[in-house]
Write a protein that holds these residues in place. Structure first.
Motif, PDB file in Angstrom:
ATOM      1  N   ALA A 192      12.326  -3.770  -8.803  1.00 14.92           N
ATOM      2  CA  ALA A 192      12.408  -4.623  -7.614  1.00 14.92           C
ATOM      3  C   ALA A 192      11.136  -5.445  -7.436  1.00 14.92           C
ATOM      4  O   ALA A 192      11.196  -6.602  -6.987  1.00 14.92           O
ATOM      5  CB  ALA A 192      12.667  -3.768  -6.381  1.00 14.92           C
ATOM      6  N   LEU A 193       9.992  -4.868  -7.805  1.00 12.25           N
ATOM      7  CA  LEU A 193       8.728  -5.586  -7.698  1.00 12.25           C
ATOM      8  C   LEU A 193       8.498  -6.546  -8.848  1.00 12.25           C
ATOM      9  O   LEU A 193       7.615  -7.407  -8.777  1.00 12.25           O
ATOM     10  CB  LEU A 193       7.561  -4.586  -7.636  1.00 12.25           C
ATOM     11  CG  LEU A 193       7.402  -3.782  -6.355  1.00 12.25           C
ATOM     12  CD1 LEU A 193       6.351  -2.691  -6.541  1.00 12.25           C
ATOM     13  CD2 LEU A 193       7.006  -4.704  -5.198  1.00 12.25           C
ATOM     14  N   GLY A 194       9.256  -6.382  -9.931  1.00  9.74           N
ATOM     15  CA  GLY A 194       9.066  -7.226 -11.101  1.00  9.74           C
ATOM     16  C   GLY A 194       7.851  -6.841 -11.914  1.00  9.74           C
ATOM     17  O   GLY A 194       7.181  -7.705 -12.501  1.00  9.74           O
ATOM     18  N   VAL A 195       7.560  -5.539 -11.965  1.00  5.40           N
ATOM     19  CA  VAL A 195       6.376  -5.051 -12.680  1.00  5.40           C
ATOM     20  C   VAL A 195       6.794  -4.001 -13.708  1.00  5.40           C
ATOM     21  O   VAL A 195       7.913  -3.494 -13.687  1.00  5.40           O
ATOM     22  CB  VAL A 195       5.352  -4.438 -11.704  1.00  5.40           C
ATOM     23  CG1 VAL A 195       4.949  -5.442 -10.643  1.00  5.40           C
ATOM     24  CG2 VAL A 195       5.893  -3.165 -11.049  1.00  5.40           C
ATOM     25  N   ARG A 196       5.847  -3.680 -14.571  1.00  2.00           N
ATOM     26  CA  ARG A 196       6.074  -2.639 -15.579  1.00  2.00           C
ATOM     27  C   ARG A 196       5.156  -1.461 -15.283  1.00  2.00           C
ATOM     28  O   ARG A 196       3.965  -1.638 -15.024  1.00  2.00           O
ATOM     29  CB  ARG A 196       5.801  -3.196 -16.981  1.00  2.00           C
ATOM     30  CG  ARG A 196       6.085  -2.217 -18.121  1.00  2.00           C
ATOM     31  CD  ARG A 196       6.093  -2.950 -19.458  1.00  2.00           C
ATOM     32  NE  ARG A 196       4.818  -3.616 -19.732  1.00  2.00           N
ATOM     33  CZ  ARG A 196       3.804  -3.044 -20.389  1.00  2.00           C
ATOM     34  NH1 ARG A 196       3.911  -1.783 -20.811  1.00  2.00           N
ATOM     35  NH2 ARG A 196       2.696  -3.709 -20.616  1.00  2.00           N
ATOM     36  N   PRO A 240       1.860   7.150  -9.706  1.00  2.00           N
ATOM     37  CA  PRO A 240       2.796   8.245 -10.010  1.00  2.00           C
ATOM     38  C   PRO A 240       3.993   8.295  -9.069  1.00  2.00           C
ATOM     39  O   PRO A 240       4.998   8.938  -9.382  1.00  2.00           O
ATOM     40  CB  PRO A 240       1.924   9.500  -9.858  1.00  2.00           C
ATOM     41  CG  PRO A 240       0.803   9.095  -8.967  1.00  2.00           C
ATOM     42  CD  PRO A 240       0.538   7.659  -9.294  1.00  2.00           C
ATOM     43  N   PHE A 241       3.899   7.634  -7.912  1.00  2.00           N
ATOM     44  CA  PHE A 241       4.990   7.657  -6.951  1.00  2.00           C
ATOM     45  C   PHE A 241       5.921   6.457  -7.068  1.00  2.00           C
ATOM     46  O   PHE A 241       6.922   6.380  -6.357  1.00  2.00           O
ATOM     47  CB  PHE A 241       4.431   7.721  -5.519  1.00  2.00           C
ATOM     48  CG  PHE A 241       3.609   8.956  -5.251  1.00  2.00           C
ATOM     49  CD1 PHE A 241       4.214  10.194  -5.127  1.00  2.00           C
ATOM     50  CD2 PHE A 241       2.235   8.871  -5.139  1.00  2.00           C
ATOM     51  CE1 PHE A 241       3.458  11.338  -4.879  1.00  2.00           C
ATOM     52  CE2 PHE A 241       1.466  10.003  -4.896  1.00  2.00           C
ATOM     53  CZ  PHE A 241       2.086  11.240  -4.771  1.00  2.00           C
ATOM     54  N   LEU A 242       5.607   5.524  -7.960  1.00  2.00           N
ATOM     55  CA  LEU A 242       6.438   4.334  -8.123  1.00  2.00           C
ATOM     56  C   LEU A 242       7.624   4.653  -9.023  1.00  2.00           C
ATOM     57  O   LEU A 242       7.459   5.043 -10.181  1.00  2.00           O
ATOM     58  CB  LEU A 242       5.615   3.190  -8.726  1.00  2.00           C
ATOM     59  CG  LEU A 242       6.342   1.853  -8.874  1.00  2.00           C
ATOM     60  CD1 LEU A 242       6.648   1.253  -7.514  1.00  2.00           C
ATOM     61  CD2 LEU A 242       5.510   0.891  -9.721  1.00  2.00           C
ATOM     62  N   THR A 243       8.818   4.498  -8.489  1.00  2.00           N
ATOM     63  CA  THR A 243      10.016   4.782  -9.277  1.00  2.00           C
ATOM     64  C   THR A 243      10.365   3.591 -10.160  1.00  2.00           C
ATOM     65  O   THR A 243       9.892   2.468  -9.949  1.00  2.00           O
ATOM     66  CB  THR A 243      11.210   5.074  -8.365  1.00  2.00           C
ATOM     67  OG1 THR A 243      11.552   3.878  -7.631  1.00  2.00           O
ATOM     68  CG2 THR A 243      10.887   6.196  -7.375  1.00  2.00           C
TER      69      THR A 243
END
Length: 352
Positions: free
Chosen positions: A212-216, A203-206
């Protein structure tokens, strides 16, 4: 340096060195892990040290209070008593708690923050080691190494041992990461480097951080249902305790793989054991509700479970990096410079 002479210093004796006195609340074995060789020399150069007796029970508040007498700084490791009000009353000079691990919740207290004892920790040191072990466990599960090993060690006939469930490569697999923590981000980088597709629930991942991390970013349900591997990297908080229960485990596809190098409290133990006994999923676990894991625990007998004894962060490099981080923070503190790994009271709500 013994307890008897720890109050003395090359800086002019106890009175001159009182503001720099460092209590090391760790037994000899842990001190040698975090401060090997030259690192110990660096620590002793920063100020007079106070060390506990070799077999002291640092979980005893009275023992800790005695150790902290006249100390300005305490360096802590596992198994140390918290900085409770009685302990603080015996340590009027204490101004900094420097923890060699990640979670400071067992040691820092409302009383210590109220007394303005600052807190720093070395969690960054272990992120890569935990991420790398999580990757190793992931690869072992994907290739069913644990099943082959169990079969051969228990005397199963060769042809039967070879008949493992379908194996998969990490390249092209969907890997679900629960918690974009330091360890979670280290794991993400390693998985992506080997061709895995990563989805994250946090929930804290913007959105910017996810890009930037290359994730969904996905919901927990979507992550569980759509991932070949689910790897847990979340802290234990009121909202995460037991977050993976029977309903959530049922969402995982047949043959799904679960890796937990974070905390056992994230998963409902009875529900996990039932799912593993069914044989529908496999798991690699480094953390357990009861540690040490009892020798007769049913997890030890299941062929679809890979077990390690809560040692994901225990590399030589990780321990040394933790010591280096603590030393750097002590130097900053003594020089009146900003700390780089400080934990504030409001941060505890997000830290496991």
């Amino acid at each position: 340096m013994s307890q008897a002479n720890a109050g003395q210093s090359d800086h002019g004796g106890p009175a001159a060195g009182a503001a720099r006195t460092i209590a090391v609340a760790a037994p000899p074995a842990l001190r040698s892990l975090f401060f090997p060789g030259t690192l110990w020399k660096e620590l002793t150069s920063l100020g007079p040290l106070r060390l506990p007796p070799d077999r002291a029970d640092l979980a005893d508040p009275t023992v800790l209070a005695t150790l902290l007498r006249d100390a300005a700084i305490v360096v802590t490791s596992w198994g140390c008593a918290p900085l409770s009000a009685p302990v603080l009353a015996a340590a009027p000079r204490l101004r900094l708690l420097a923890h060699t691990g990640a979670s400071v919740r067992p040691y820092a207290t409302p009383a210590s923050f109220a007394r303005r004892v600052r807190v720093t920790q070395a969690g960054d040191a272990m992120a890569y080691a935990v991420g790398e072990q999580a990757l190793g466990l992931t690869l072992a599960l994907l290739h069913r190494v644990h099943r082959f090993d169990h079969a051969l060690r228990t005397g199963v006939e060769w042809a039967t041992a070879k008949a493992a469930p379908p194996r998969r490569e990490l390249r092209g697999s969907v890997v679900g990461v629960v918690g974009a923590s330091r360890t979670g981000r280290a794991y993400v980088g390693l998985v992506r480097a080997l061709g895995g597709h990563v989805v994250v629930c946090d929930p804290f991942l913007t959105g910017a951080d996810a890009d930037a991390l290359g994730v969904r970013r996905v919901s927990l349900d979507e992550l569980l249902a759509g991932s070949t591997v689910v790897s847990l990297h979340a802290p234990v908080l009121p909202g995460t305790t037991g977050m993976i229960g029977a309903r959530e485990l049922a969402l995982m596809p047949d043959g799904g793989l679960l890796v937990n190098t974070a905390r056992s409290a994230l998963v409902a133990g009875d529900a996990l054991l039932a799912a593993l006994r069914s044989g529908r999923i496999d798991a690699a676990l480094d953390v357990f509700d009861e540690e040490p894991l009892p020798v007769d625990h049913p997890l030890r007998r299941l062929p679809n479970v890979l077990l390690t004894p809560h040692e994901a962060a225990g590399t030589v490099g990780s321990r040394r990096r933790a010591g280096e981080i603590v030393l750097a923070e002590l130097r900053r503190f003594l020089a009146g410079e900003p700390l780089r790994h400080e934990v504030l009271s409001q941060d505890l709500a997000r830290l496991g």
